[in-house]
Write an enzyme that holds these catalytic residues in place. Sequence first.
Site, PDB file in Angstrom:
ATOM      1  N   LYS A   1      -3.476  17.116  44.972  1.00  0.00           N
ATOM      2  CA  LYS A   1      -4.193  17.765  43.868  1.00  0.00           C
ATOM      3  C   LYS A   1      -4.008  19.278  43.958  1.00  0.00           C
ATOM      4  O   LYS A   1      -4.106  19.847  45.046  1.00  0.00           O
ATOM      5  CB  LYS A   1      -5.678  17.410  43.888  1.00  0.00           C
TER       6      LYS A   1
ATOM      7  N   GLU B   1     -13.525  20.118  35.682  1.00  0.00           N
ATOM      8  CA  GLU B   1     -14.753  20.530  36.381  1.00  0.00           C
ATOM      9  C   GLU B   1     -15.537  21.537  35.546  1.00  0.00           C
ATOM     10  O   GLU B   1     -14.985  22.553  35.082  1.00  0.00           O
ATOM     11  CB  GLU B   1     -14.408  21.129  37.764  1.00  0.00           C
TER      12      GLU B   1
HETATM   13  O1  KIV Z   1     -12.459  20.033  46.674  1.00  0.00           O
HETATM   14  C1  KIV Z   1     -13.138  19.236  46.003  1.00  0.00           C
HETATM   15  O2  KIV Z   1     -14.008  18.543  46.509  1.00  0.00           O
HETATM   16  C2  KIV Z   1     -12.871  19.140  44.574  1.00  0.00           C
HETATM   17  C3  KIV Z   1     -13.826  18.323  43.757  1.00  0.00           C
HETATM   18  C4  KIV Z   1     -15.093  19.044  43.591  1.00  0.00           C
HETATM   19  C5  KIV Z   1     -13.233  17.915  42.471  1.00  0.00           C
HETATM   20  O3  KIV Z   1     -11.935  19.695  44.114  1.00  0.00           O
END
Ligand code: KIV
Length: 281
Positions: free
Chosen positions: A113, A182
């Site tokens: 991600k 988010e």
């Molecule tokens: O780092 C994380 O936990 C996140 C979530 C809040 C989506 O990016």
Amino acid sequence: MKNTVPSLIAMKEQGQKISQVTCYDYSMARYVDAAGINTVLVGDSLGMTMQGYSSTLPVTMEEMIVYGRSVVRGAPNAFVIIDMPFMSYQVSVEQAVENAGRLIKETGGNAVKLEGGVAIKDQIKAIVDCGIPVCAHIGMTPQSTNAFGGFKVQGKGEENARRVLEDALAVQEAGAFMCVLECVPPKLSALITSKVQMITIGIGAGAGCDGQVLVSQDLLAMSGDFRPKFVRQFDQVGALIEEAYRSYDEAVKDGSFPAMEESYAKSDCSDEFLHELSQWY
Ligand code: KIV
């Protein structure tokens, strides 16, 4: 059964909601997996939840690898997404590909991600071209907290709303199969969800997304006084844990722990021999 990119996309197509939580270690991952959660995010939020920093910025690649591989071992069925930490993909496309590759090779995770929209579309495309599934993250992106001036709702007002939609379209075009939205107002995130084929996962983005993610410590009420508006505490696990430690502390101090049945009493020598032994020294 193992959750995969095709099985998650099939869930979206069939209108089934997708569950996601953050998780950072093996023991918790086993509970998450047993509960049937579809996807686990090893988020760089571990900088705050596990390391006590006030932001995600100090987290390193090496730390993501250590936490990531522990979660993978504990969650054989969930689809495990590993966060790319701050400054592990922003410098260049080459840096992004190299670090995404490391995260997958060294943790056994299923996807990476990255935070950002239009600005990092080249990085997303290059990673996807290597065969690594990408989950994008737009709206309020915690790695940009200094630029935003704190953790603030994004997509407010017409110009900002257009910008969030443009980010969503850009990451989809670059090949992201999933995107976290988010702190985005609910009608805007529902509109984005209806416009894209990729899976949208909301956090503080209303019920119109394809799925939801929460930080485990938030949903288990283990984050102290920190409680953003979008968090629901599904149980008071933090209080239960504290109570268990308190009982243990009391039992150690009043001598009621350990009891005989919690000792290896059967392996003791005879009282006569122990008496003899006590005379030797
Ligand atoms: O780092 C994380 O936990 C996140 C979530 C809040 C989506 O990016």
